[in-house]
Design a protein around this motif. Structure first.
Motif, PDB file in Angstrom:
ATOM      1  N   ARG A 265     -39.692   6.503  35.564  1.00 47.68           N
ATOM      2  CA  ARG A 265     -39.463   6.087  34.169  1.00 47.68           C
ATOM      3  C   ARG A 265     -38.117   5.397  34.065  1.00 47.68           C
ATOM      4  NH1 ARG A 265     -39.263   4.192  29.943  1.00 47.68           N
ATOM      5  NH2 ARG A 265     -39.742   5.062  27.878  1.00 47.68           N
ATOM      6  N   VAL A 266     -38.126   4.163  33.548  1.00 50.18           N
ATOM      7  CA  VAL A 266     -36.921   3.336  33.471  1.00 50.18           C
ATOM      8  C   VAL A 266     -36.734   2.825  32.042  1.00 50.18           C
ATOM      9  CG1 VAL A 266     -35.767   1.251  34.319  1.00 50.18           C
ATOM     10  CG2 VAL A 266     -37.187   2.608  35.880  1.00 50.18           C
ATOM     11  N   HIS A 267     -35.482   2.808  31.599  1.00 49.20           N
ATOM     12  CA  HIS A 267     -35.166   2.243  30.284  1.00 49.20           C
ATOM     13  C   HIS A 267     -34.002   1.282  30.414  1.00 49.20           C
ATOM     14  CE1 HIS A 267     -35.351   2.037  25.944  1.00 49.20           C
ATOM     15  NE2 HIS A 267     -34.047   2.230  25.870  1.00 49.20           N
ATOM     16  N   LEU A 268     -34.130   0.124  29.779  1.00 44.48           N
ATOM     17  CA  LEU A 268     -33.087  -0.905  29.726  1.00 44.48           C
ATOM     18  C   LEU A 268     -32.479  -0.906  28.331  1.00 44.48           C
ATOM     19  CD1 LEU A 268     -31.686  -3.599  30.759  1.00 44.48           C
ATOM     20  CD2 LEU A 268     -33.689  -4.776  29.830  1.00 44.48           C
ATOM     21  N   LEU A 269     -31.176  -0.722  28.244  1.00 38.06           N
ATOM     22  CA  LEU A 269     -30.461  -0.747  26.973  1.00 38.06           C
ATOM     23  C   LEU A 269     -29.426  -1.855  27.042  1.00 38.06           C
ATOM     24  CD1 LEU A 269     -29.760   0.427  24.203  1.00 38.06           C
ATOM     25  CD2 LEU A 269     -28.377   2.173  25.369  1.00 38.06           C
ATOM     26  N   GLN A 270     -29.626  -2.904  26.244  1.00 39.53           N
ATOM     27  CA  GLN A 270     -28.736  -4.068  26.289  1.00 39.53           C
ATOM     28  C   GLN A 270     -27.681  -3.983  25.191  1.00 39.53           C
ATOM     29  OE1 GLN A 270     -31.701  -7.363  26.382  1.00 39.53           O
ATOM     30  NE2 GLN A 270     -31.000  -7.640  28.479  1.00 39.53           N
ATOM     31  N   PHE A 271     -26.426  -4.161  25.573  1.00 41.57           N
ATOM     32  CA  PHE A 271     -25.307  -4.014  24.655  1.00 41.57           C
ATOM     33  C   PHE A 271     -24.932  -5.307  23.938  1.00 41.57           C
ATOM     34  CE2 PHE A 271     -25.005  -0.018  26.578  1.00 41.57           C
ATOM     35  CZ  PHE A 271     -23.998   0.749  26.013  1.00 41.57           C
TER      36      PHE A 271
ATOM     37  N   ASN B 107     -41.365  -9.552  27.702  1.00 40.72           N
ATOM     38  CA  ASN B 107     -42.816  -9.644  27.862  1.00 40.72           C
ATOM     39  C   ASN B 107     -43.273  -8.935  29.131  1.00 40.72           C
ATOM     40  OD1 ASN B 107     -42.928 -11.198  25.547  1.00 40.72           O
ATOM     41  ND2 ASN B 107     -42.963 -13.146  26.653  1.00 40.72           N
ATOM     42  N   ALA B 108     -42.504  -9.113  30.207  1.00 46.03           N
ATOM     43  CA  ALA B 108     -42.870  -8.474  31.470  1.00 46.03           C
ATOM     44  C   ALA B 108     -42.719  -6.958  31.378  1.00 46.03           C
ATOM     45  CB  ALA B 108     -42.000  -9.027  32.606  1.00 46.03           C
ATOM     46  N   ILE B 109     -41.633  -6.495  30.757  1.00 51.65           N
ATOM     47  CA  ILE B 109     -41.408  -5.055  30.618  1.00 51.65           C
ATOM     48  C   ILE B 109     -42.534  -4.414  29.820  1.00 51.65           C
ATOM     49  CG2 ILE B 109     -39.931  -3.337  29.494  1.00 51.65           C
ATOM     50  CD1 ILE B 109     -37.529  -5.097  30.333  1.00 51.65           C
ATOM     51  N   ALA B 110     -42.960  -5.088  28.752  1.00 47.61           N
ATOM     52  CA  ALA B 110     -44.018  -4.535  27.909  1.00 47.61           C
ATOM     53  C   ALA B 110     -45.325  -4.363  28.663  1.00 47.61           C
ATOM     54  CB  ALA B 110     -44.233  -5.433  26.693  1.00 47.61           C
ATOM     55  N   ALA B 111     -45.500  -5.117  29.740  1.00 51.49           N
ATOM     56  CA  ALA B 111     -46.740  -5.044  30.516  1.00 51.49           C
ATOM     57  C   ALA B 111     -46.677  -4.026  31.640  1.00 51.49           C
ATOM     58  CB  ALA B 111     -47.065  -6.424  31.094  1.00 51.49           C
TER      59      ALA B 111
ATOM     60  N   PHE C  50     -41.762   1.397  31.757  1.00 54.42           N
ATOM     61  CA  PHE C  50     -40.580   0.552  31.582  1.00 54.42           C
ATOM     62  C   PHE C  50     -40.448   0.236  30.103  1.00 54.42           C
ATOM     63  CE2 PHE C  50     -38.331  -3.197  33.997  1.00 54.42           C
ATOM     64  CZ  PHE C  50     -37.125  -2.812  33.441  1.00 54.42           C
ATOM     65  N   SER C  51     -39.267   0.439  29.533  1.00 55.12           N
ATOM     66  CA  SER C  51     -39.041   0.139  28.123  1.00 55.12           C
ATOM     67  C   SER C  51     -37.661  -0.479  27.956  1.00 55.12           C
ATOM     68  CB  SER C  51     -39.169   1.411  27.270  1.00 55.12           C
ATOM     69  OG  SER C  51     -38.297   2.425  27.732  1.00 55.12           O
ATOM     70  N   TYR C  52     -37.407  -1.063  26.784  1.00 59.44           N
ATOM     71  CA  TYR C  52     -36.110  -1.702  26.551  1.00 59.44           C
ATOM     72  C   TYR C  52     -35.712  -1.581  25.087  1.00 59.44           C
ATOM     73  CZ  TYR C  52     -38.415  -5.616  24.223  1.00 59.44           C
ATOM     74  OH  TYR C  52     -39.141  -6.371  23.345  1.00 59.44           O
ATOM     75  N   GLU C  53     -34.422  -1.691  24.855  1.00 58.55           N
ATOM     76  CA  GLU C  53     -33.851  -1.808  23.519  1.00 58.55           C
ATOM     77  C   GLU C  53     -32.741  -2.855  23.584  1.00 58.55           C
ATOM     78  OE1 GLU C  53     -32.957   1.990  21.298  1.00 58.55           O
ATOM     79  OE2 GLU C  53     -33.436   2.804  23.284  1.00 58.55           O
ATOM     80  N   ASN C  54     -32.592  -3.611  22.518  1.00 57.76           N
ATOM     81  CA  ASN C  54     -31.504  -4.578  22.425  1.00 57.76           C
ATOM     82  C   ASN C  54     -30.656  -4.220  21.217  1.00 57.76           C
ATOM     83  OD1 ASN C  54     -29.910  -6.914  21.772  1.00 57.76           O
ATOM     84  ND2 ASN C  54     -31.185  -8.077  23.179  1.00 57.76           N
TER      85      ASN C  54
END
Length: 216
Positions: A51-57, A73-77, A81-85
């Motif tokens: 499980r990976v999460h990307l948090l952009q500052f 788009n790639a992360i959502a697929a 994998f998830s992200y926040e901006n």
């Protein structure tokens, strides 16, 4: 061709717990490739079911970059994998009309969010994989804090708070910090991997704008 000669093949991704995670990585320098390296490594991790999460500052967008970026788009697929901006539109200190106080507020908010995820990871059961669809604030195996070092370099967050976050992380969490042109010497004694990405030549210096598919 014999099946044994076909080489590695893709397999279904199932949630799993890494056996050897828990290090702190720092990617800094004036060259292109810090976020790119972190995203590539994160993709490798989710391919193993972690499980990976990307948090952009500090990547809230600019007038030359589309709001929808290829990595989102790639992360959502990708399962797990998830992200926040959390970034403010524009770039701090560039006189682009953006509010520097808002940049600071967003960066501090991102640091608070990072603490939430780190704390949740510390409290999660150690013997259970994180579900691919579980929210990041229930815990992750790898947390990528993208551009956090830029925020620290520019005084938007206190470097001491970054150190405190590192010191509070559980032993199982792989923590990846990127960004910054200034040498983050304060981190070197606390990191297991430090990579400087140095610029030799960049198309931006020749007047090329950010390109869809390479920079966003």
């Amino acid at each position: 061709m014999d099946d044994n000669d076909a080489g590695p093949t893709a397999e279904p991704i199932e949630p799993a717990s890494p056996d050897e995670f828990g290090l702190v990585q720092v990617w800094w320098g004036d060259g292109k490739g810090k976020t790119t390296a972190a995203l590539g490594m994160a993709t490798r991790a989710v391919g193993h079911g972690y499980r990976v999460h990307l948090l952009q500052f500090m990547k809230g967008g600019t007038g030359t970059v589309e709001d929808v970026r290829g990595e989102y788009n790639a992360i959502a697929a990708l399962p797990g994998f998830s992200y926040e901006n959390a970034g403010h539109y524009g770039w701090h200190g560039f006189l682009d009309g953006s509010d520097d106080d808002e940049h600071a507020a967003r960066a501090k908010g991102a640091l608070d969010r990072a603490r939430e995820i780190v704390d949740a990871t510390a409290e999660a059961p150690a013997d259970e994989p994180f579900g691919a669809d579980a929210p990041a604030d229930t815990g992750v195996d790898m947390l990528v804090l993208d551009e956090v070092l830029y925020a620290a370099n520019r005084g938007l967050i206190d470097p001491e708070d970054v150190l405190a976050l590192i010191e509070s992380k559980p032993d199982s969490l792989e923590l990846v910090l990127t960004g910054g042109h200034d040498r983050p010497a304060y981190l070197f004694d606390h990191a297991d991997l430090v990579s400087e990405v140095s610029k030799v030549k960049h198309p931006l210096d020749a007047g090329h704008s950010a390109r869809k598919g390479t920079e966003y």
